[in-house]
Design an enzyme around this catalytic site. Structure first.
Site, PDB file in Angstrom:
ATOM      1  N   LEU A   1       0.739  -1.331   0.256  1.00 17.20           N
ATOM      2  CA  LEU A   1      -0.041   0.059   0.179  1.00 17.20           C
ATOM      3  C   LEU A   1       0.926   1.586  -0.041  1.00 17.20           C
ATOM      4  O   LEU A   1       1.603   1.122   1.071  1.00 17.20           O
ATOM      5  CB  LEU A   1      -0.803  -0.160   1.406  1.00 17.20           C
ATOM      6  CG  LEU A   1      -1.502  -1.240   1.115  1.00 17.20           C
ATOM      7  CD1 LEU A   1      -2.663  -0.862   3.014  1.00 17.20           C
ATOM      8  CD2 LEU A   1      -2.600  -1.767   0.466  1.00 17.20           C
TER       9      LEU A   1
ATOM     10  N   GLY B   1      -1.694   6.759  -2.555  1.00 20.43           N
ATOM     11  CA  GLY B   1      -3.041   6.395  -3.125  1.00 20.43           C
ATOM     12  C   GLY B   1      -3.873   5.618  -2.336  1.00 20.43           C
ATOM     13  O   GLY B   1      -4.732   6.045  -2.463  1.00 20.43           O
ATOM     14  N   HIS B   2      -3.255   4.131  -2.268  1.00 24.57           N
ATOM     15  CA  HIS B   2      -4.775   3.434  -1.252  1.00 24.57           C
ATOM     16  C   HIS B   2      -4.919   4.127  -0.618  1.00 24.57           C
ATOM     17  O   HIS B   2      -6.714   3.800   0.022  1.00 24.57           O
ATOM     18  CB  HIS B   2      -3.228   2.059  -0.746  1.00 24.57           C
ATOM     19  CG  HIS B   2      -2.999   1.050  -1.323  1.00 24.57           C
ATOM     20  ND1 HIS B   2      -1.879   0.936  -2.325  1.00 24.57           N
ATOM     21  CD2 HIS B   2      -3.999   0.614  -2.850  1.00 24.57           C
ATOM     22  CE1 HIS B   2      -2.181  -0.045  -3.224  1.00 24.57           C
ATOM     23  NE2 HIS B   2      -3.043  -0.291  -4.263  1.00 24.57           N
TER      24      HIS B   2
ATOM     25  N   SER C   1       2.162   0.764  -7.363  1.00 29.14           N
ATOM     26  CA  SER C   1       2.978  -0.190  -6.862  1.00 29.14           C
ATOM     27  C   SER C   1       4.430  -0.509  -7.191  1.00 29.14           C
ATOM     28  O   SER C   1       5.726  -0.970  -6.695  1.00 29.14           O
ATOM     29  CB  SER C   1       2.277  -1.708  -6.156  1.00 29.14           C
ATOM     30  OG  SER C   1       1.804  -0.984  -5.044  1.00 29.14           O
TER      31      SER C   1
END
Ligand code: PAF
Length: 285
Positions: free
Chosen positions: A33, A36-37, A188
């Site tokens: 993560l 953004g997540h 990622s």
């Protein structure tokens, strides 16, 4: 924050919440993560009483030659970040829980049309894998809301259509892309880039913004695509696609389409980066 691996346990918690009249917003992820997540989590927090995040690296959306084994797994750090962000439950199923009979025997969901173009052409079967896992996770978590990033623009459209076509009672939310200070969309996969590639990668964003200006100045989308592809190659990328589409269905725009999106997928070394930028073209005449 509860961390649950088993479906039966997840269902128990979900039933308790339903009995208490509490709504659920769900953020499906493959882990590793980044901010953004976490922005998706913040959005989820703002629309429901409870927030559930899943972490599952879904083998069905990777083809044989892709980076499933290499995909970064950072469960401990992910859980710490989610807890700090106020997540109620993280669901971390194993592949056996999700696909007990193996992938070959798995019923799947396929979204025709939109799932077959752009990333669907370069990554055959990818969106089938995404639609299937998201549909299964929706049935497991039973959320009222689900939150996805607009960085995966086509994925978001595939999920919206799947939800609509299968009459799933889930409201889909799309959240703006989170970017580094130089404009690179957080992903990622950025972790695969070496220092030089990381600097180079921001040129995708610069290109998108330049193309936006050209479109607004009235340049023809097809000619602009060609110029953009040449710029990408010159900057050291291997373009997979760079395409200007209309936002409603990701088909090629006619002169009457003004709500556009520029979509790009390009390799830098062995890393495949994707990004997009929405453009509102001013009607002429
Ligand atoms: O965007 C992702 O991380 C994945 O495609 C998703 C939606 C979690 C499905 O595995």
């Amino acid at each position: 924050m509860q961390k649950i691996e088993q479906l039966a346990e997840l269902r128990q918690v979900r039933t308790q919440w339903a009995r208490a009249g509490e709504s659920v917003a769900f953020v499906p992820t493959m882990g590793n993560l980044h901010e953004g997540h976490l922005r998706l989590v913040d959005h989820a927090r703002s629309v429901a009483d409870r927030v559930v995040v899943s972490i599952f690296v879904n083998p069905m959306q990777f083809s044989a030659n892709e980076d499933l084994d290499k995909y970064p797994r950072t469960m401990a750090a992910d859980c710490k970040a989610l807890e700090a962000r106020g997540v109620d439950l993280v669901f971390t199923p194993t592949a056996d829980t999700i696909y007990p009979k193996g992938l070959a025997q798995q019923t799947y969901v396929e979204v025709p049309g939109i799932g077959d173009i752009l990333c669907g052409t370069s990554r055959p079967g990818h969106f089938r894998g995404v639609a299937t896992i998201v549909c299964k996770l929706f049935n497991m978590v039973q959320p009222e809301h689900a939150v996805f990033g607009k960085k995966d623009y086509q994925q978001l459209m595939v999920i919206r259509l799947m939800t609509q076509d299968l009459s799933l009672p889930v409201m889909i939310h799309g959240v703006e892309t989170e970017r580094a200070s130089d404009g690179l969309a957080l992903s990622s996969r950025n972790g695969y880039l070496n220092a030089e590639e990381r600097t180079q990668a921001a040129q995708i964003y610069q290109l998108l913004r330049w193309m936006e200006q050209q479109l607004q100045a009235g340049e023809d989308p097809i000619e602009l695509e060609h110029r953009g592809q040449a710029s990408l190659t010159e900057a050291g990328f291997k373009p997979d696609y760079l395409s200007i589409r209309r936002r409603s269905d990701l088909q090629l725009p006619t002169a009457d389409d003004h709500q556009l999106v520029i979509l790009v997928a390009a390799y830098l070394g062995t890393t495949r980066l994707i990004d997009n930028w929405e453009v509102n073209r001013t009607p002429t005449g």
